[in-house]
Each structure stands twice: as structure tokens, then as C-alpha cells.
Scaffold this motif. Structure first.
Motif, short mmCIF file in Angstrom:
data_model
loop_
_atom_site.label_atom_id
_atom_site.label_comp_id
_atom_site.label_asym_id
_atom_site.label_seq_id
_atom_site.Cartn_x
_atom_site.Cartn_y
_atom_site.Cartn_z
N THR A 44 70.05 21.00 -19.74
CA THR A 44 70.56 21.19 -18.38
C THR A 44 69.42 21.52 -17.43
OG1 THR A 44 72.70 21.97 -19.22
CG2 THR A 44 72.17 22.51 -16.94
N TRP A 45 68.50 22.37 -17.88
CA TRP A 45 67.35 22.71 -17.05
C TRP A 45 66.51 21.47 -16.76
CZ3 TRP A 45 62.06 22.44 -17.24
CH2 TRP A 45 61.37 23.22 -16.30
N GLU A 46 66.28 20.65 -17.78
CA GLU A 46 65.52 19.42 -17.60
C GLU A 46 66.25 18.45 -16.67
OE1 GLU A 46 62.56 18.39 -18.60
OE2 GLU A 46 62.05 20.25 -19.64
N TYR A 47 67.56 18.42 -16.77
CA TYR A 47 68.40 17.58 -15.92
C TYR A 47 68.20 17.95 -14.45
CZ TYR A 47 72.98 15.95 -14.03
OH TYR A 47 74.00 15.39 -13.31
N TYR A 48 68.29 19.25 -14.16
CA TYR A 48 68.09 19.70 -12.79
C TYR A 48 66.66 19.43 -12.32
CZ TYR A 48 72.59 22.08 -12.48
OH TYR A 48 73.93 22.35 -12.41
N ARG A 49 65.70 19.58 -13.23
CA ARG A 49 64.30 19.34 -12.87
C ARG A 49 64.10 17.87 -12.50
NH1 ARG A 49 59.85 17.41 -14.88
NH2 ARG A 49 60.76 17.03 -16.93
N GLU A 50 64.69 16.98 -13.30
CA GLU A 50 64.56 15.55 -13.01
C GLU A 50 65.16 15.20 -11.65
OE1 GLU A 50 63.04 13.02 -14.27
OE2 GLU A 50 62.20 14.10 -15.99
N LEU A 51 66.31 15.80 -11.34
CA LEU A 51 66.93 15.53 -10.04
C LEU A 51 66.09 16.13 -8.91
CD1 LEU A 51 70.70 16.09 -10.89
CD2 LEU A 51 69.55 13.92 -10.50
N THR A 52 65.55 17.34 -9.14
CA THR A 52 64.73 17.98 -8.12
C THR A 52 63.46 17.19 -7.85
OG1 THR A 52 65.56 20.16 -8.78
CG2 THR A 52 63.53 20.13 -7.50
N ASP A 53 62.93 16.56 -8.90
CA ASP A 53 61.70 15.77 -8.74
C ASP A 53 61.89 14.56 -7.82
OD1 ASP A 53 60.25 17.47 -10.27
OD2 ASP A 53 60.18 16.18 -12.05
N ARG A 54 63.13 14.22 -7.52
CA ARG A 54 63.37 13.11 -6.59
C ARG A 54 63.11 13.52 -5.15
NH1 ARG A 54 63.47 11.75 -10.88
NH2 ARG A 54 61.44 11.13 -10.08
N GLY A 55 62.94 14.85 -4.91
CA GLY A 55 62.65 15.32 -3.56
C GLY A 55 63.81 16.09 -2.96
N SER A 56 63.54 16.79 -1.87
CA SER A 56 64.55 17.64 -1.23
C SER A 56 65.48 16.87 -0.30
CB SER A 56 63.87 18.77 -0.45
OG SER A 56 63.02 18.22 0.56
N LYS A 57 65.15 15.59 -0.03
CA LYS A 57 66.01 14.74 0.80
C LYS A 57 66.13 13.36 0.13
CE LYS A 57 65.16 17.03 5.20
NZ LYS A 57 64.74 16.86 6.62
N TYR A 58 67.09 12.59 0.60
CA TYR A 58 67.35 11.27 0.02
C TYR A 58 66.23 10.31 0.37
CZ TYR A 58 70.04 7.07 -1.23
OH TYR A 58 70.48 5.90 -1.79
N ARG A 59 65.44 9.94 -0.62
CA ARG A 59 64.33 9.00 -0.43
C ARG A 59 64.44 7.91 -1.49
NH1 ARG A 59 59.71 9.96 -1.48
NH2 ARG A 59 59.80 11.86 -2.75
N PRO A 60 65.21 6.87 -1.25
CA PRO A 60 65.42 5.84 -2.27
C PRO A 60 64.23 4.91 -2.48
CG PRO A 60 66.59 5.28 -0.26
CD PRO A 60 66.04 6.65 -0.05
N ASP A 61 63.20 5.01 -1.61
CA ASP A 61 62.04 4.13 -1.75
C ASP A 61 60.98 4.77 -2.65
OD1 ASP A 61 61.62 6.17 0.06
OD2 ASP A 61 60.19 5.01 1.26
N GLN A 62 61.36 5.09 -3.88
CA GLN A 62 60.44 5.74 -4.81
C GLN A 62 60.66 5.23 -6.23
OE1 GLN A 62 61.51 9.93 -6.07
NE2 GLN A 62 62.79 9.86 -4.23
N ASP A 63 59.67 5.46 -7.06
CA ASP A 63 59.74 5.05 -8.47
C ASP A 63 60.53 6.10 -9.24
OD1 ASP A 63 59.36 4.07 -11.00
OD2 ASP A 63 57.24 4.61 -11.13
N VAL A 64 61.59 5.68 -9.95
CA VAL A 64 62.42 6.64 -10.70
C VAL A 64 62.30 6.37 -12.21
CG1 VAL A 64 64.00 7.07 -8.79
CG2 VAL A 64 64.47 5.19 -10.37
N SER A 65 61.13 5.92 -12.65
CA SER A 65 60.93 5.64 -14.07
C SER A 65 61.16 6.88 -14.92
CB SER A 65 59.51 5.11 -14.30
OG SER A 65 59.32 3.89 -13.63
#
Length: 378
Positions: A234-255
Motif C-alpha cells: 500500500t505504501w509503494e502504491y501511494y508512492r507510485e501515484l505520488t511520483d506522478r506529481g501533485s497535479k494532473y500531468r498526462p504528458d509524462q513517462d509512466v513506465s
């Protein structure tokens, strides 16, 4: 705009191939195993997924209690709030499971809002409407400091168009492996955060729906929610989501998100395989025990629940074996008299645990932990 699906690395492709082989093997094993004990496994996996996904949102109910609630038991010691959340999630998951083989199925905004109503209808209010897009801002707060927004979802005015884009994407075939598409669907929905509440569970359920629609495994075997609900994961799950940034930025690599999900698929397949193997060995040991003890073969069902889950209730045994109330009561009374089971509690709330004469071999098999391998590091 949605996140672009990343290309798989050589390691990703290798892990995905291993997952496919494990899931195909599981499918064959489940189909060839006795229906009586795989039915129990299906119920456990459903309850485990419900318990885990709810636990991520702070609703803590043990899997064995979820199993009892799903069986219709009223005398389960959980709060009224946890009971409502469990049963609501179970109703939605049950409907999702029935959709796995619908021939003219298609995704729609109406379907997603209907699923959300099943999940959140009991909490519907003007401020947090269920089954409708949110009308204002929504934030995911930092677990350590609720005054800090770890993520701010897109403006509410953008939600209808983003959800229309997501539905179009869900209904399109782009040649991407279904498990990768399911992971991306999860990320798309949780990032858009279209509802005022329940977005995490809806996103995990959408992932389960896509995997179930693939048809390789029965829906109960397809979810990774139980894996996500383990504390470290669960901690890793939240970390992965947090790594996407604090706002919606779909123009990024989500590998990294894809690698995280492939790890989840791989280890959940290992877990289900391990439980399937262990469950079969326990069933075999208990079958030998009942034969040597002169017990009716049907009592294996009750003893199996005790070995694998720690307890059995009369109603669960009665339903599993299609017995009358009197037959189930008589069987359990005889097992108590033989000191194979011990009763706990009184009348309707009573359940049964292992007694001093319960076969130790079955308990030893059930309690032996398995070791999970990490597909990228082991």
C-alpha cells in the motif's frame, strides 16, 4: 489528454510472459480441481479483495469477517460503518464479476456512474453526490499532514470531457496487452478523480473489470486488490501515484507504474497458486482424517474452513453442503463431542475453531508460509 501507454522494456516483456504462463497454469489447475473446494477458494479471494481495497481507504475488516458478511451473517463484530462499506463494495464487485462474459458489453459513462452508485449510494449527499461527476475540487491529502495536498485533481469542468476520452479509450482496441491496459485504466481513472469520493476503489475495480473481461481466469482470481492492500505494498502504491506529481500531468513517462503493476500481477499469481496448492493439500489430509475417523465425508468442508480460515460458522457449512439446519447442527455437535472442534460464543454468533483432536497435519500445512519472489530482482 490521457497518459500515453509506455513501451515495454525487455525485462517488462519477460515478466509479462511469466505472468501469462502462471495465469494459464492456474486456469488449468482450477478447472481440473474438485469444484467443492475451489468454490471455497473463490469466496475467500473475493472477500480478501474486498477487505484489502477497503482497508486502503481506512475501513478495517478482517477477511474472515468479510467472508461471514458475504454469507449473510448478521452477528459479526464489526462497526455499522464498516459493515455498510463491506456490503456496498461486495455488491459492486459481484456485479463486476457477472460482466466478465457479457457478449455485447461496452464501457460507458453511465456504467461507471452506476458502479459508483453501488459503491457510494449509501453515502449520497448534496456535497458528495454518488453516481455523478463531482461539482467542485478534490484533493488527495498527505498521509502525514492532512493540511497538505499531495495531489490536486483536474478542475471539475474538465471531468466530463476527460471521462468521455477515457470511455473511448476503454472501448478501443490498440493491440496493447490486456494486463497493461488494465493498469493504465487504473491510472487514468484515479488521476482524473471524477467523483467526490470513492475514486481509489473505483479505479482498482475498473482494473479488475478489464482483467476479468480478458477471460483467462475467473474474475475472483483476477484482482490484485489483495496484493495492494498489504501494508508495505500500500505504501509503494501511494508512492507510485505520488511520483506522478501533485497535479494532473498526462504528458509524462509512466513506465514505473507499469513495472509496479506487473510486479503486483506476478506476486498475486504466486499467492493464488500457493493458496490453491495449500488448500488442495489440506483438503487431502482432512479427507484421509475423516475416513480414518469414520466421519461423514461432507464434514471435510467444515474442517477445511477451520484449517484455512481459523473458524467456521454453522450457516456457512450449511450453505456450502446444501444441508438442512438440523443436519448442520448435528454434524457440528458431533465434531464438538469428539473434541475435533470447539464452540466459541453463544446462539447465532457462535462459530467453531480447532479442538484438541483436530488433525495437526492439516493445521501444519495450512499455517506454513510461502515465499514470494520479486520478478525484477530475484
Amino acid at each position: 489528454m490521457l497518459y500515453p501507454t509506455p513501451a515495454l522494456s525487455a525485462d517488462d516483456a519477460r515478466v509479462l510472459a511469466e505472468i501469462d504462463r502462471m495465469r494459464a497454469s492456474l486456469r488449468h489447475q482450477v478447472r481440473s480441481a474438485p469444484a467443492k473446494w475451489t468454490a471455497g477458494l473463490r469466496k475467500f479471494l473475493t472477500a480478501d479483495a474486498v477487505a484489502a481495497s477497503n482497508s486502503i481507504e481506512g475501513f478495517k475488516v478482517a477477511t474472515v469477517d468479510v467472508e461471514d458478511l458475504l454469507e449473510g451473517e448478521r452477528d459479526v463484530e464489526v462497526s455499522e460503518e464498516n459493515r455498510e462499506e463491506t456490503l456496498a463494495y461486495q455488491r459492486m464487485m459481484t456485479y463486476i464479476q457477472t460482466l466478465h462474459d457479457v457478449e455485447d458489453f461496452s464501457y460507458s459513462k453511465g456504467l461507471l456512474n452506476a458502479l459508483h452508485w453501488m459503491l457510494q449510494g449509501h453515502r449520497h449527499s448534496a456535497r458528495k453526490p454518488a453516481g455523478q461527476w463531482r461539482r467542485g475540487p478534490v484533493y488527495v491529502t498527505d498521509a502525514r499532514d492532512p493540511s497538505i495536498a499531495a495531489y490536486t485533481a483536474p478542475d471539475a469542468a474538465r471531468v466530463p470531457a476527460l471521462m468521455e476520452e477515457l470511455v473511448d479509450w476503454l472501448n478501443a482496441e490498440d493491440g496493447t496487452h490486456l494486463l497493461v491496459r488494465a493498469a493504465m485504466a487504473h491510472l487514468h481513472l484515479v488521476s482524473i478523480h471524477p467523483w467526490a469520493d470513492g475514486n481509489g476503489r473505483m479505479s482498482r475495480s475498473l482494473q479488475t473489470l478489464l482483467i476479468a473481461r480478458e477471460g483467462v481466469l475467473a474474475p475472483e482470481f483476477s484482482s490484485i486488490e489483495a496484493w495492494l492492500g498489504r501494508p508495505g505494498n500500500t505504501w509503494e502504491y501511494y508512492r507510485e501515484l505520488t511520483d506522478r506529481g501533485s497535479k494532473y500531468r498526462p504528458d509524462q513517462d509512466v513506465s514505473a507504474w507499469i513495472r509496479f503493476n506487473l510486479t503486483a500481477y506476478h506476486q498475486q499469481a504466486q499467492t493464488v497458486q500457493g493458496r490453491l496448492d495449500r488448500s488442495g493439500r489440506v483438503w487431502g489430509a482432512l479427507t484421509e482424517f475423516t475416513q480414518s475417523a469414520g466421519l461423514d465425508e461432507r464434514t471435510v468442508t467444515a474442517l477445511h474452513d477451520v484449517a484455512m480460515a481459523g473458524r467456521v460458522r454453522r450457516s456457512r457449512y450449511e450453505h456450502a453442503e446444501g444441508l438442512s439446519l438440523q443436519q448442520a447442527q448435528r454434524d457440528l455437535r458431533d465434531l464438538v463431542h469428539a473434541r475435533i472442534l470447539e464452540p466459541v460464543g453463544r446462539t447465532r454468533a457462535r462459530y467453531y475453531t480447532a479442538g484438541p483432536h483436530f488433525p495437526e497435519q492439516a493445521l501444519d500445512i495450512a499455517r506454513t508460509p510461502m515465499t514470494l519472489t520479486h520478478p525484477y530482482t530475484d
